[in-house]
Design an enzyme around this catalytic site. Structure first.
Site, short mmCIF file in Angstrom:
data_model
loop_
_atom_site.label_atom_id
_atom_site.label_comp_id
_atom_site.label_asym_id
_atom_site.label_seq_id
_atom_site.Cartn_x
_atom_site.Cartn_y
_atom_site.Cartn_z
N ASP A 93 1.12 -0.89 0.01
CA ASP A 93 0.07 -0.39 -0.13
C ASP A 93 0.58 1.04 -0.26
O ASP A 93 2.47 1.24 0.40
CB ASP A 93 -1.10 -0.44 1.40
CG ASP A 93 -1.77 1.20 1.25
OD1 ASP A 93 -2.42 1.20 0.36
OD2 ASP A 93 -1.47 2.03 2.65
N ASP A 126 0.17 5.22 1.38
CA ASP A 126 -0.58 6.20 2.05
C ASP A 126 -0.79 5.86 3.09
O ASP A 126 -1.43 4.90 3.06
CB ASP A 126 -2.29 6.74 1.25
CG ASP A 126 -2.28 7.77 -0.15
OD1 ASP A 126 -0.37 8.38 -0.13
OD2 ASP A 126 -2.67 7.45 -0.53
N ARG A 146 -13.86 11.03 -1.38
CA ARG A 146 -13.74 11.93 -0.04
C ARG A 146 -14.27 13.14 -0.04
O ARG A 146 -15.23 13.42 0.94
CB ARG A 146 -12.40 12.02 0.00
CG ARG A 146 -12.28 12.21 1.94
CD ARG A 146 -10.41 11.56 1.96
NE ARG A 146 -10.45 10.37 2.06
CZ ARG A 146 -9.23 9.76 1.68
NH1 ARG A 146 -7.95 10.68 1.29
NH2 ARG A 146 -9.09 8.28 1.57
#
Length: 253
Positions: free
Chosen positions: A10, A12, A57
């Site tokens: 991953d 972030d 988001r």
């Protein structure tokens, strides 16, 4: 028992603290540039992290936290434009060297390269953000070290759905038993575990209270010889920092 063939990272929060120090200020810079009075402070951003994906988001923020905002008729284009602006500001911050890798990340990646271990990036962030982080921390050619960059909208269902991991494994012609994932968040581990991957978690300030009961090893950081990790759950088998030997032991356990 399968031999470990690949490391799936991953981005972030796992490779670098990009959420707090990169994406959040970049969103705020994009809002200001668009003439919006929105400001995502650290506490609010922590709540917004319940949703993966930048465009998602923004929508979540308007649905739950800024419900009085009058959405324009071309709302989809409005969101895409804001997100594109945010990506430009993020890459600018990366180019300025504002966001270093977390402790131990570069050492593990370099060790994996030296041993010929296959690697991939598996993330919900955009490909441009991945490139910006890698090139400005590991060097201009570093993206080529990763066999697959699974990023952004490459699959419709983002984490916590397993789709992005499944896609990456298919591209590498591997099974879940051949690889191990590195994550930092609840959505991340839900995704990797749903793809049947063993998973090592390194928490950060935003994710320290998430439920990581399904992690195979839970650490505060990868650490290095001068900056050891703290084991939060699992067996580090006498190691004080995350190296390839420990990763192989976790995979084999």
């Amino acid at each position: 028992m399968s031999t470990l063939k690949a490391l799936l990272f991953d981005v972030d929060g796992t490779l670098a603290d990009t959420e707090r120090d990169g994406h959040r200020p970049a969103f705020n810079m994009a809002f200001e540039a668009a003439g919006l009075d929105w400001n995502w402070d650290e506490a609010l951003y922590g709540e917004l992290l319940a949703v993966t994906g930048g465009k998602e988001r923004i929508r979540f923020y308007l649905e739950k936290f800024n419900t009085d905002f009058e959405k324009p008729d071309n709302f989809d284009d409005f969101v895409k434009g804001l997100h594109a602006s945010k990506t430009l500001f993020y890459t600018q911050l990366m180019a300025e060297g504002k966001i270093p890798l977390r402790p131990g990340v570069e050492a593990l990646i370099n060790e994996a390269r030296a041993e010929g271990m296959r690697m991939a990036v598996v993330t919900t962030t955009t490909p441009q953000n991945v490139t910006a982080l890698l090139e400005n921390t590991l060097g201009p050619d570093s993206e080529s070290w990763f066999e697959v960059i699974a990023a952004g909208d490459i699959v419709p269902a983002k984490k916590p759905a397993p789709d992005i991991y499944v896609w990456a494994l298919e591209k590498m012609n591997l099974t879940a038993a051949d690889a191990i994932a590195f994550e930092d968040s609840l959505n991340g581990i839900l995704s990797s575990v749903a793809a049947d991957l063993k998973t090592i978690i390194t928490i950060n300030g935003y994710t320290k209270d998430d439920d990581f009961s399904s992690a195979d090893l839970l650490l505060d950081q990868m650490g290095d010889a001068s900056n050891p990790f703290t084991v939060l759950a699992g067996d580090a088998q006498g190691h004080t920092f995350l190296n390839l030997d420990l990763v192989k032991k976790v995979h084999a356990a």
